[in-house]
Design an enzyme around this catalytic site. Sequence first.
Site, PDB file in Angstrom:
ATOM      1  N   TYR A  54      17.604   1.090  11.118  1.00 40.74           N
ATOM      2  CA  TYR A  54      16.182   0.944  10.815  1.00 40.74           C
ATOM      3  C   TYR A  54      15.842  -0.431  10.233  1.00 40.74           C
ATOM      4  O   TYR A  54      14.681  -0.836  10.257  1.00 40.74           O
ATOM      5  CB  TYR A  54      15.713   2.020   9.837  1.00 40.74           C
ATOM      6  N   ILE A 228      12.024  15.987   7.988  1.00 37.64           N
ATOM      7  CA  ILE A 228      11.758  14.667   7.402  1.00 37.64           C
ATOM      8  C   ILE A 228      10.576  13.996   8.123  1.00 37.64           C
ATOM      9  O   ILE A 228      10.768  13.073   8.924  1.00 37.64           O
ATOM     10  CB  ILE A 228      13.005  13.769   7.439  1.00 37.64           C
ATOM     11  N   LYS A 230       7.432  11.521   8.809  1.00 38.11           N
ATOM     12  CA  LYS A 230       7.201  10.131   8.431  1.00 38.11           C
ATOM     13  C   LYS A 230       5.731   9.797   8.567  1.00 38.11           C
ATOM     14  O   LYS A 230       5.022  10.338   9.411  1.00 38.11           O
ATOM     15  CB  LYS A 230       8.040   9.182   9.293  1.00 38.11           C
ATOM     16  N   SER A 231       5.275   8.898   7.714  1.00 38.73           N
ATOM     17  CA  SER A 231       3.919   8.378   7.766  1.00 38.73           C
ATOM     18  C   SER A 231       3.883   7.139   6.889  1.00 38.73           C
ATOM     19  O   SER A 231       4.719   6.977   5.996  1.00 38.73           O
ATOM     20  CB  SER A 231       2.907   9.414   7.255  1.00 38.73           C
ATOM     21  N   VAL A 232       2.934   6.253   7.131  1.00 37.09           N
ATOM     22  CA  VAL A 232       2.723   5.120   6.240  1.00 37.09           C
ATOM     23  C   VAL A 232       1.360   5.230   5.561  1.00 37.09           C
ATOM     24  O   VAL A 232       0.946   4.324   4.853  1.00 37.09           O
ATOM     25  CB  VAL A 232       2.841   3.777   6.993  1.00 37.09           C
ATOM     26  N   ASN A 240       1.759  15.993   3.591  1.00 31.25           N
ATOM     27  CA  ASN A 240       2.977  16.531   4.199  1.00 31.25           C
ATOM     28  C   ASN A 240       3.912  17.171   3.177  1.00 31.25           C
ATOM     29  O   ASN A 240       4.749  18.007   3.537  1.00 31.25           O
ATOM     30  CB  ASN A 240       3.726  15.429   4.950  1.00 31.25           C
TER      31      ASN A 240
END
Length: 261
Positions: A54, A228, A230-232, A240
């Site tokens: 990543y 798991i 994901k978001s920004v 979530n």
Amino acid sequence: MAADGERSAVTLVPGVDMPMLGFGTWQATGDAGYRAVRAALDAGYRHLDTATMYGNEAQVGAAIKDSGLARQDVFVTTKLPPDRVGQETRTLAESLAALGTDHVDLWLIHWPPRAGAGVSTWREFIALRDAGAARAIGVSNYSLEQIDELTERTGVAPAVNQVPWAPAMHDERMLAEHQRRGVVVEGYSPFKNTDLDDPVLTRVARRHRVSAAQVVLRWHLQHGIVVIPKSVTPERIASNLDVFGFTLTADEMSAIDDLRD
């Protein structure tokens, strides 16, 4: 191994509890990645998932440090990329340096090496776990046959298999076979592989006054699947995590199970 939808953590090995809801960091790099991880920690996440591939381990480590949380209060996962087979010790040392810690809580083989299941790599994982550099070890994107090969050849089963999971991908037999082997299923990309506008999901969401995304995450947890997302976006990151205040009924779980392709 202990896990169910009413618990917030799953026990991988004695003394190593992994929160069942974590924060994924794929594609969250640079300042945006750092801010997303800080937002997640501020919201209450205590499980972060990263990987050498990543390119954001330094940002994850900086966010943990700047959060003011004690290292032992944050469960950290990272992964060995397939092109680093044969460089296990060096790769983990580099990950630990980037993360600013002397150990990770879970270290995964990110993908099976091209030839076989990677038994030699798994032996290195066992050795590094025993040396204290990783508290638990597992795999990602492995088949049951590949898991069996690692276990039969070394006597040590992976604690976790991290794989894509969503209602449309639900496989009861695969989940049961992992559980029979004592391997925790950890699902990634729960939304990428889901139509959040599906009538079943939106109907259940309205009934519980939550979002369809929250329904999907709750469905994972009640199946004993670590997830798991994901978001920004800080609002979505917080939303979530807010999935422990409602419970899906057996009929609702069955209806969502039936969304599988």
